[in-house]
Design an enzyme around this catalytic site. Structure first.
Site: not given
Ligand code: GRF
Length: 215
Positions: A11, A91, A108, A144
């Site tokens: 998070g 998804i 992403h 995506d």
């Molecule tokens: C991020 O790299 C996001 O792009 C990917 O999962 C990761 C989540 O990181 N889909 P966090 O939970 O916000 O630290």
């Protein structure tokens, strides 16, 4: 602007949104956090910071559409202006996406349209690309594949490995995502992802020394 945030992991993107709101850089309110992972770090953050949250785990064998129908009801209950996928590792089907068409965004960890899917950083590293980065985009039924909003990149150094690159990309994400939300709040993002003139971060290479602290 009322936000519903969906997250599955540590998070840190969720935290960065809360921090930018607290800093007065993002004019929004997090109405609800939803996670599919009961033990995710984002739940602890929501608890600590007084953000309403709901845990909605998937059950074994559950159809995606069934999950998404339950998710839709939860999210609709707070009537958000924008749904933000901040590391949500499911998804989504049209069951969820269509009722919120044009109002769901995702971050992403790669330079789309390259390296779609669950391993954006790893795939970037393995590809031999010179730069890694992050992309914000509207969510459509194509994984995506929705219209790109903002994108920023960092160089891949010879000494980098997947973990160091993940840390660099995450740092980019932490301002790219809140900035995207603020641009939407200001009415500067078209349905096709076009950002109104004046925004310099679209497809922008960011030298690491110039990563901004705020906006
Ligand atoms: C991020 O790299 C996001 O792009 C990917 O999962 C990761 C989540 O990181 N889909 P966090 O939970 O916000 O630290």
């Amino acid at each position: 602007m009322q936000l519903a945030i969906l997250a599955s992991g540590g998070g840190s993107n969720f935290t960065s949104i809360l921090d930018k709101i607290d800093a007065g850089l993002l004019d929004a309110n997090v109405a609800l956090l939803v996670t599919d992972q009961p033990n995710a770090g984002c739940v602890q953050t929501a608890q600590a910071r007084g953000i309403p949250f709901q845990v909605l785990p998937a059950t074994p064998g559950q159809a995606r559409e069934t999950y998404d129908a339950a998710l839709l009801e939860l999210v609709k209950s707070v009537n958000p202006d924008l749904v933000v996928l901040a590391g949500f590792m499911r998804i989504l089907t049209t069951t969820f996406i269509e009722p919120f068409a044009g109002r769901v965004i995702n971050i992403h960890p790669a330079l789309l349209p390259k390296h779609k899917g669950a391993h954006g950083v790893r795939d970037t590293f393995a590809s031999g690309d010179e730069r890694a980065g992050a992309t914000t985009h509207f969510v459509t039924a194509e994984l995506d594949g929705g219209p790109i909003i903002l994108q920023a990149s960092v160089p891949i150094a010879p000494e980098d490995h997947v973990r160091s690159l993940q840390a660099k990309v995450l740092k980019v994400e932490h301002w790219l995502l809140p900035r995207t939300i603020q641009l939407i709040r200001e009415g500067r993002v078209g349905r096709d992802g076009t950002v109104a003139p004046g925004e310099s971060w679209k497809h922008h290479p960011i030298p690491s020394a110039q990563w901004p602290d705020g906006f």
